[in-house]
Design a protein around this motif. Structure first.
Motif, short mmCIF file in Angstrom:
data_model
loop_
_atom_site.label_atom_id
_atom_site.label_comp_id
_atom_site.label_asym_id
_atom_site.label_seq_id
_atom_site.Cartn_x
_atom_site.Cartn_y
_atom_site.Cartn_z
N GLN A 13 0.54 -6.13 -9.27
CA GLN A 13 0.64 -6.53 -11.02
C GLN A 13 0.67 -5.23 -11.67
O GLN A 13 1.06 -5.16 -12.86
CB GLN A 13 -0.69 -7.16 -11.14
CG GLN A 13 -0.74 -8.31 -10.35
CD GLN A 13 -1.90 -9.14 -10.34
OE1 GLN A 13 -2.15 -10.37 -10.79
NE2 GLN A 13 -2.92 -8.56 -10.20
N GLY A 15 -1.99 -12.81 -8.60
CA GLY A 15 -1.11 -13.60 -8.02
C GLY A 15 -0.81 -13.66 -6.35
O GLY A 15 -0.58 -14.56 -5.73
N THR A 32 -0.81 -15.61 -14.20
CA THR A 32 -0.61 -16.01 -12.71
C THR A 32 -0.79 -17.38 -12.40
O THR A 32 -1.32 -18.26 -13.26
CB THR A 32 -1.47 -15.18 -11.72
OG1 THR A 32 -2.67 -15.68 -12.01
CG2 THR A 32 -1.39 -13.66 -11.86
#
Length: 463
Positions: A170, A233, A355
């Motif tokens: 991320q 995620g 996410t």
């Protein structure tokens, strides 16, 4: 090193601090609290233009904007925790409060604190540190390059724990030229204690906010741990061992690797960004006992565990005020607007990030809640097609749950997740809601405490 220059302005804790402090000053949050509303049209145009650049140039501009904030490696030993604490408390208006919060960063908590008109003192801050010559997919190299700076920071600040965090999923763009030093207070800084002593009313309640999220990490030294990956995620297993999604992600970004090689984890510890370091609790208990304050512990396992409860609390509050209570405002990461949430009569639901996991949490909430007539949703853009990113069509499906109006707020769906202008547009579009209401008097903490105490996903105990 001035604390305002050492702390990241783009971090969750900083954004939440700004949003709540501005609310307590009776202000909204244009440009995520970093500029006046008059600058929004120009910034929206500028950032919108950046979103239309070729992808490589977009990513370079995003990375440089973060790098410009980072502390040079050689200056890390100059940072002092007590100055950081004074910088935090300096955001708030000096007046008497019936309740105050200390502990984990949490967007839903910002709305809870705004509802009861109370300050929040974060346990965790992000210190971005410049470094060169480390590939984003080389967590070992990141640790080796900055290990000495981390040791110097801790030698100068015995009241801190350093969680050195490296998330190539991320934070890929940001960590190209910097590393993330997240520091947590394990002892209550004098500035925090002094602020509470001067601000809390006799018999007030001090609420310790304790997110129990833990993450695999590596012990580097006393009060120093290294965390590869972060909540979002990808799963802890994917960070540790890779997998098809990780290999595809690394291939798409032209990485020479197909999995990450990092110092093996030797245990689980409080997650760097969201988790609570329990060693701080002892000082808070002593301070509360000394001043005759009630001490409440608000505990939950995951950051978003608080979001449904706070949304429902606002909805019931709006109903008692005679408002329709049919609006939902879905916020993301540091895109927070407590002032406009109350002025618009919205129930705020905060998501950690953009996410699939946050999407699933919002979907579960909508499944269980009475339908909303209006749903407004804003999404933070981090510039990366990361593992576990929820696509824009998935969010659009949730907006279709609204009985009348379901709209993105400030989001350019064509540019997402490189929609940098959302930082300027989200506030502008919220401020254009036609039907608004007077700002209510603060919600009584006793009523909020009773409501939260009945939620199964939370643990709220008072001494």
């Amino acid at each position: 090193m001035r604390p305002g220059k050492a702390v990241a302005s783009f971090d969750s804790a900083t954004g939440m601090l700004r949003a709540l402090a501005r609310f307590l000053h009776d202000k909204d949050v244009p440009l995520i609290g970093q500029g006046p509303a008059a600058m929004e049209p120009a910034m929206s145009a500028l950032l919108g233009a950046a979103s239309r650049l070729p992808r490589a140039l977009q990513e370079k501009a995003y990375a440089v904007s973060g790098w410009a904030e980072a502390v040079p490696l050689r200056r890390v030993p100059e940072i002092r925790s007590e100055e950081l604490a004074r910088w935090v408390t300096g955001h708030y208006p000096r007046r008497r409060y019936p309740v105050a919060f200390v502990g984990s960063s949490n967007g839903a908590l910002v709305h809870l604190a705004a509802a009861v008109s109370a300050p929040w003192l974060p346990q965790t801050l992000l210190l971005p540190v410049r470094r060169h010559g480390v590939h984003p997919d080389d967590p070992r190299g990141d640790l080796d390059t900055t290990r000495q700076a981390g040791r110097a920071l801790l030698d100068a600040n015995p009241d801190l724990v350093l969680h050195h965090m490296h998330d190539a999923n991320q934070d890929r763009l940001m960590i190209a030229g910097m590393t993330y030093f997240r520091v947590k207070w394990r002892r209550l800084p004098q500035a925090y204690a002094r602020f509470l002593e001067e601000s809390l009313e006799p018999g007030a309640t001090l609420v310790v906010v304790e997110c129990g999220l833990r993450w695999p990490s590596t012990r580097v030294g006393p009060r120093h741990v290294f965390q590869h990956g972060a909540l979002g995620g990808a799963t802890p297993e994917e960070y540790a061992h890779g997998g098809p999604r990780v290999a595809d992600y690394l291939r798409r970004y032209g990485s020479p690797r197909r999995a990450w090689d990092y110092p093996p984890a030797d245990g689980e510890r409080p997650e760097a960004e969201w988790g609570f370091e329990p060693e701080l609790l002892g000082d808070l208990e002593k301070l509360a006992e000394r001043h005759g304050w009630r001490l409440a512990r608000l505990r939950f396992g995951e950051p978003e565990d608080l979001s449904p409860a706070v949304a429902d609390l606002h909805r019931s509050w709006h109903e008692r005020r005679g408002l329709p209570a049919d609006r939902l405002l879905v916020e993301c990461f540091l895109l927070l607007e407590p002032w406009w949430a109350l002025r618009s009569g919205s129930a705020p639901f905060w998501t950690v990030f953009n996410t699939e996991a946050s999407h699933a949490r919002l979907r579960s909430y909508l499944d269980a809640a009475d339908p909303y007539d209006e749903i407004r949703l804003t999404l933070f853009s981090h510039g990366v097609d990361s593992v576990g990113l929820a696509p824009i069509d998935a969010w659009r499906e949730l907006l279709a749950r609204a009985r009348k109006v379901g709209v993105f707020t400030g989001v350019d769906t064509r540019a997402y997740p490189r929609d940098f202008a959302v930082l300027a547009r989200a506030h502008r579009e919220l401020a254009r809601i036609r039907t608004t209401y007077p700002m209510p008097l603060p919600l009584e903490w006793a009523r909020a405490e009773e409501f939260l105490g009945k939620r199964e996903e939370l643990e709220l105990r008072t001494r």
